[in-house]
Scaffold this motif. Sequence first.
Motif, PDB file in Angstrom:
ATOM      1  N   GLU A 102       4.324 -34.416  43.051  1.00 45.33           N
ATOM      2  CA  GLU A 102       5.143 -33.655  42.102  1.00 45.33           C
ATOM      3  C   GLU A 102       5.043 -34.215  40.684  1.00 45.33           C
ATOM      4  OE1 GLU A 102       9.072 -33.824  43.632  1.00 45.33           O
ATOM      5  OE2 GLU A 102       8.726 -32.321  45.201  1.00 45.33           O
ATOM      6  N   CYS A 103       4.769 -35.510  40.568  1.00 54.01           N
ATOM      7  CA  CYS A 103       4.705 -36.155  39.257  1.00 54.01           C
ATOM      8  C   CYS A 103       3.363 -35.961  38.550  1.00 54.01           C
ATOM      9  CB  CYS A 103       4.976 -37.652  39.401  1.00 54.01           C
ATOM     10  SG  CYS A 103       6.660 -38.069  39.911  1.00 54.01           S
ATOM     11  N   LYS A 155      12.178 -45.805  43.255  1.00 58.48           N
ATOM     12  CA  LYS A 155      13.025 -44.977  44.108  1.00 58.48           C
ATOM     13  C   LYS A 155      13.322 -45.714  45.407  1.00 58.48           C
ATOM     14  CE  LYS A 155      12.393 -40.551  44.535  1.00 58.48           C
ATOM     15  NZ  LYS A 155      13.611 -40.014  43.854  1.00 58.48           N
ATOM     16  N   HIS A 176       6.709 -36.870  46.497  1.00 53.73           N
ATOM     17  CA  HIS A 176       7.244 -37.057  45.151  1.00 53.73           C
ATOM     18  C   HIS A 176       6.135 -37.440  44.171  1.00 53.73           C
ATOM     19  CE1 HIS A 176      10.113 -37.909  42.018  1.00 53.73           C
ATOM     20  NE2 HIS A 176       9.606 -39.120  41.853  1.00 53.73           N
ATOM     21  N   SER A 192       1.930 -45.064  44.703  1.00 55.22           N
ATOM     22  CA  SER A 192       3.220 -45.594  45.138  1.00 55.22           C
ATOM     23  C   SER A 192       2.940 -46.783  46.040  1.00 55.22           C
ATOM     24  CB  SER A 192       4.019 -44.524  45.900  1.00 55.22           C
ATOM     25  OG  SER A 192       3.332 -44.165  47.096  1.00 55.22           O
ATOM     26  N   ASN A 244      -1.131 -43.340  47.999  1.00 56.68           N
ATOM     27  CA  ASN A 244       0.248 -43.355  48.481  1.00 56.68           C
ATOM     28  C   ASN A 244       0.447 -44.479  49.488  1.00 56.68           C
ATOM     29  OD1 ASN A 244       2.961 -42.311  48.830  1.00 56.68           O
ATOM     30  ND2 ASN A 244       2.264 -41.539  50.812  1.00 56.68           N
ATOM     31  N   TYR A 290      14.177 -45.193  49.432  1.00 54.45           N
ATOM     32  CA  TYR A 290      14.150 -44.280  50.565  1.00 54.45           C
ATOM     33  C   TYR A 290      14.838 -44.953  51.744  1.00 54.45           C
ATOM     34  CZ  TYR A 290      10.670 -41.697  47.877  1.00 54.45           C
ATOM     35  OH  TYR A 290      10.030 -40.990  46.899  1.00 54.45           O
ATOM     36  N   THR A 325      -0.646 -36.831  53.593  1.00 48.39           N
ATOM     37  CA  THR A 325      -0.434 -36.647  52.157  1.00 48.39           C
ATOM     38  C   THR A 325      -1.683 -36.098  51.485  1.00 48.39           C
ATOM     39  OG1 THR A 325       1.226 -38.410  52.113  1.00 48.39           O
ATOM     40  CG2 THR A 325       0.230 -37.814  50.012  1.00 48.39           C
ATOM     41  N   ALA A 341       7.724 -38.894  52.212  1.00 48.94           N
ATOM     42  CA  ALA A 341       8.581 -38.499  51.088  1.00 48.94           C
ATOM     43  C   ALA A 341       8.057 -39.085  49.781  1.00 48.94           C
ATOM     44  CB  ALA A 341      10.011 -38.964  51.346  1.00 48.94           C
ATOM     45  N   ALA A 342       7.607 -40.329  49.825  1.00 48.45           N
ATOM     46  CA  ALA A 342       7.049 -40.966  48.628  1.00 48.45           C
ATOM     47  C   ALA A 342       5.796 -40.233  48.163  1.00 48.45           C
ATOM     48  CB  ALA A 342       6.744 -42.431  48.902  1.00 48.45           C
TER      49      ALA A 342
END
Length: 203
Positions: A32-33, A179, A29, A138, A109, A181, A52, A25-26
Amino acid sequence: MLGKIKHAFNQAAHTYDAAASAQHAAGAHLIECLPNHTYQNVLDLGCGTGHTTNALATQLHFNGLQAIDTAPSALTLARNTCKHPFVNFIEADFNEYQPTHRADLIFSNMALHWGLNLKNVLARCHQLLNENGILAFSLPLAHTFHELNGIAAKRALPEFTDVLSLLETHLKLIHLEKKQYQTSHENTLACLRAIKKNRCNRC
């Protein structure tokens, strides 16, 4: 220390993805950024099993992507997961890897915290970037798995304010966020077994 991390990744490679919903999930996201334009040279540091990396290669416009990881078992899975013709998987320690060209984008990631020293890792990323290159990453922060009262955290993780301070030393911040999770498990033992499968607590 790096040898222990490599060994742990090799052992966990075949069970990692099944227990890595938060990491996935990280990564989604983080993708997406990213600014939507074409990148000439991309580095994916700590690509692991390629989950990923495959999403990155599918959604990103680029001319070449080098995906780096130190664990050969993970890289074998990554090559089977991501078959994009312009992605090259390389077995190397990202603390020492020297690409042939500077990168327009360095992506990572949930991996940079495994470097021996986060300050040095971020400084090295800065050296490997083009003048207007982007570092997108991340990583887990202090108090991850706090519900377990420390029994899953054998390795200290950085505070958010410390990461911010390190970034401001070398880089111009474009986007920064924290964020949370959450994953659900039947009990503490089940949670610990899931953590062991992806070796989040290694070393």
